[in-house]
Design a protein around this motif. Sequence first.
Motif, PDB file in Angstrom:
ATOM      1  N   PRO A  92      44.542  28.652  40.428  1.00 47.66           N
ATOM      2  CA  PRO A  92      44.298  30.084  40.313  1.00 47.66           C
ATOM      3  C   PRO A  92      44.879  30.816  41.522  1.00 47.66           C
ATOM      4  O   PRO A  92      44.898  30.300  42.627  1.00 47.66           O
ATOM      5  N   SER A  93      45.371  32.019  41.277  1.00 49.41           N
ATOM      6  CA  SER A  93      45.928  32.805  42.378  1.00 49.41           C
ATOM      7  C   SER A  93      44.803  33.392  43.217  1.00 49.41           C
ATOM      8  O   SER A  93      43.646  33.397  42.807  1.00 49.41           O
ATOM      9  N   GLY A  94      45.151  33.884  44.382  1.00 52.98           N
ATOM     10  CA  GLY A  94      44.162  34.520  45.242  1.00 52.98           C
ATOM     11  C   GLY A  94      43.727  35.876  44.724  1.00 52.98           C
ATOM     12  O   GLY A  94      42.925  36.556  45.351  1.00 52.98           O
ATOM     13  N   LEU A  95      44.252  36.283  43.577  1.00 56.03           N
ATOM     14  CA  LEU A  95      43.919  37.581  43.002  1.00 56.03           C
ATOM     15  C   LEU A  95      42.762  37.495  42.011  1.00 56.03           C
ATOM     16  O   LEU A  95      42.515  38.428  41.261  1.00 56.03           O
ATOM     17  N   THR A 150      29.064  49.638  40.559  1.00 55.14           N
ATOM     18  CA  THR A 150      30.389  49.433  41.147  1.00 55.14           C
ATOM     19  C   THR A 150      30.366  48.329  42.194  1.00 55.14           C
ATOM     20  O   THR A 150      29.309  47.979  42.724  1.00 55.14           O
ATOM     21  N   LYS A 151      31.551  47.832  42.460  1.00 57.75           N
ATOM     22  CA  LYS A 151      31.751  46.836  43.516  1.00 57.75           C
ATOM     23  C   LYS A 151      33.112  47.110  44.131  1.00 57.75           C
ATOM     24  O   LYS A 151      34.110  47.246  43.406  1.00 57.75           O
ATOM     25  N   ASP A 152      33.152  47.218  45.451  1.00 61.19           N
ATOM     26  CA  ASP A 152      34.422  47.388  46.159  1.00 61.19           C
ATOM     27  C   ASP A 152      34.901  46.028  46.627  1.00 61.19           C
ATOM     28  O   ASP A 152      34.115  45.203  47.117  1.00 61.19           O
ATOM     29  N   VAL A 153      36.211  45.800  46.470  1.00 61.07           N
ATOM     30  CA  VAL A 153      36.797  44.501  46.809  1.00 61.07           C
ATOM     31  C   VAL A 153      38.052  44.726  47.640  1.00 61.07           C
ATOM     32  O   VAL A 153      38.864  45.602  47.323  1.00 61.07           O
ATOM     33  N   ARG A 154      38.205  43.920  48.686  1.00 58.77           N
ATOM     34  CA  ARG A 154      39.429  43.927  49.501  1.00 58.77           C
ATOM     35  C   ARG A 154      39.963  42.514  49.517  1.00 58.77           C
ATOM     36  O   ARG A 154      39.244  41.580  49.868  1.00 58.77           O
ATOM     37  N   LEU A 155      41.204  42.365  49.145  1.00 59.67           N
ATOM     38  CA  LEU A 155      41.863  41.060  49.146  1.00 59.67           C
ATOM     39  C   LEU A 155      43.108  41.120  50.007  1.00 59.67           C
ATOM     40  O   LEU A 155      43.863  42.091  49.952  1.00 59.67           O
ATOM     41  N   ARG A 156      43.338  40.081  50.774  1.00 63.07           N
ATOM     42  CA  ARG A 156      44.578  39.911  51.535  1.00 63.07           C
ATOM     43  C   ARG A 156      45.044  38.505  51.201  1.00 63.07           C
ATOM     44  O   ARG A 156      44.473  37.524  51.701  1.00 63.07           O
ATOM     45  N   VAL A 157      46.051  38.408  50.313  1.00 62.08           N
ATOM     46  CA  VAL A 157      46.465  37.107  49.786  1.00 62.08           C
ATOM     47  C   VAL A 157      47.983  36.990  49.771  1.00 62.08           C
ATOM     48  O   VAL A 157      48.688  37.999  49.801  1.00 62.08           O
ATOM     49  N   PRO A 158      48.491  35.743  49.699  1.00 61.11           N
ATOM     50  CA  PRO A 158      49.935  35.578  49.512  1.00 61.11           C
ATOM     51  C   PRO A 158      50.313  35.908  48.065  1.00 61.11           C
ATOM     52  O   PRO A 158      49.543  35.644  47.141  1.00 61.11           O
ATOM     53  N   SER A 173      54.669  36.265  50.232  1.00 58.87           N
ATOM     54  CA  SER A 173      54.599  37.428  51.129  1.00 58.87           C
ATOM     55  C   SER A 173      53.214  38.071  50.991  1.00 58.87           C
ATOM     56  O   SER A 173      52.560  37.940  49.967  1.00 58.87           O
ATOM     57  N   PRO A 174      52.753  38.765  52.016  1.00 55.66           N
ATOM     58  CA  PRO A 174      51.393  39.304  51.974  1.00 55.66           C
ATOM     59  C   PRO A 174      51.207  40.422  50.944  1.00 55.66           C
ATOM     60  O   PRO A 174      52.059  41.282  50.787  1.00 55.66           O
ATOM     61  N   VAL A 175      50.079  40.367  50.258  1.00 54.06           N
ATOM     62  CA  VAL A 175      49.675  41.398  49.304  1.00 54.06           C
ATOM     63  C   VAL A 175      48.270  41.842  49.714  1.00 54.06           C
ATOM     64  O   VAL A 175      47.376  41.011  49.866  1.00 54.06           O
ATOM     65  N   ALA A 176      48.097  43.138  49.905  1.00 53.08           N
ATOM     66  CA  ALA A 176      46.786  43.698  50.256  1.00 53.08           C
ATOM     67  C   ALA A 176      46.301  44.550  49.088  1.00 53.08           C
ATOM     68  O   ALA A 176      46.966  45.500  48.694  1.00 53.08           O
ATOM     69  N   VAL A 177      45.150  44.190  48.542  1.00 55.86           N
ATOM     70  CA  VAL A 177      44.598  44.891  47.383  1.00 55.86           C
ATOM     71  C   VAL A 177      43.246  45.489  47.756  1.00 55.86           C
ATOM     72  O   VAL A 177      42.387  44.798  48.300  1.00 55.86           O
ATOM     73  N   LEU A 179      43.129  39.670  38.696  1.00 52.73           N
ATOM     74  CA  LEU A 179      43.944  40.881  38.876  1.00 52.73           C
ATOM     75  C   LEU A 179      45.450  40.638  38.700  1.00 52.73           C
ATOM     76  O   LEU A 179      46.211  41.593  38.546  1.00 52.73           O
ATOM     77  N   GLU A 180      45.879  39.386  38.731  1.00 54.68           N
ATOM     78  CA  GLU A 180      47.312  39.104  38.709  1.00 54.68           C
ATOM     79  C   GLU A 180      48.044  39.716  37.518  1.00 54.68           C
ATOM     80  O   GLU A 180      49.076  40.369  37.701  1.00 54.68           O
ATOM     81  N   PRO A 181      47.570  39.565  36.261  1.00 51.24           N
ATOM     82  CA  PRO A 181      48.326  40.170  35.143  1.00 51.24           C
ATOM     83  C   PRO A 181      48.413  41.700  35.242  1.00 51.24           C
ATOM     84  O   PRO A 181      49.461  42.281  34.947  1.00 51.24           O
ATOM     85  N   ALA A 182      47.344  42.343  35.665  1.00 54.71           N
ATOM     86  CA  ALA A 182      47.354  43.808  35.786  1.00 54.71           C
ATOM     87  C   ALA A 182      48.289  44.245  36.909  1.00 54.71           C
ATOM     88  O   ALA A 182      49.038  45.219  36.764  1.00 54.71           O
TER      89      ALA A 182
END
Length: 190
Positions: free
Chosen positions: A4-7, A21-29, A45-49, A120-123
Motif C-alpha cells: 500500500p502507498s503512504g497515501l 470531520t478529521k484533519d490529516v497531514r501526510l508527508r510521503v514519497p 519525490s516528496p508529496v505533502a498532503v 487517496l492515491e487514485p483521487a
Amino acid sequence: MSAPSGLVIDIVDLPHAVGATKDVRLRVPAPPGLGTAVIGTPEGSPVAVDATLTVLEDGVLVRATADLHVHGECVRCLQDLDEDRTVRLEELYHLPHGAAAKEDEEDQDVLLLGETTLDLEPALRDALVGDLPFRPLCRPDCRGLCPRCGERLDDLPPGHHHQDRDPRWSVLASLLAQTPQDDADSQGRA
C-alpha cells in the motif's frame, strides 16, 4: 499484490456521525506512475498532503491539497521541465454497500471506502493528471529542434540553415558546376 502507498489514511477514529470531520497531514514519497508518460511526479519525490475528511450520509468527502514536484520534458525541444505544483482535489468516497447502485447510475469509476482505510492515491492521480498539460512546453513559442542537426533552434543563431542538397538533384547540380570553358568545349565537339 503491491504494497500500500503512504497515501492510505486510517479512518478507524473518524466518528460515524454525519458532519464529523478529521484533519490529516501526510508527508510521503510519491508512488510510481503519478502523472503521464510525458510529465509527472518522479517516484519517491516528496508529496505533502493536507486533507479534511467529512462524514456524509453516503460516504466520506475528502477535500485536500497536495504539494508536489513535477518533472517532464518539452515535447518540441526535449528540454527538462521542473516545477513545484499544488493540486487541489475534492472527492466523495462511497460506502461499499451504496457504491454498486451509484456505479450503475453514473457509469463511472467510484471511489470506495475500505473497512478501516481510505486510499487517496487514485483521487490524487486523477487530480494531478487533469492539472498537467497534455503537451508540455518550455515556452509557448518554443521553436523545437532543427530537423537536420537536432540542435535546439532557440540556441542557434538567427537564420540557421544547412547547405545540404537533395541527392536526387545531384546530376543537375553537376551541370551547374560546369564552367563556360566546359560548355565551349562540348559545343566545339558537336
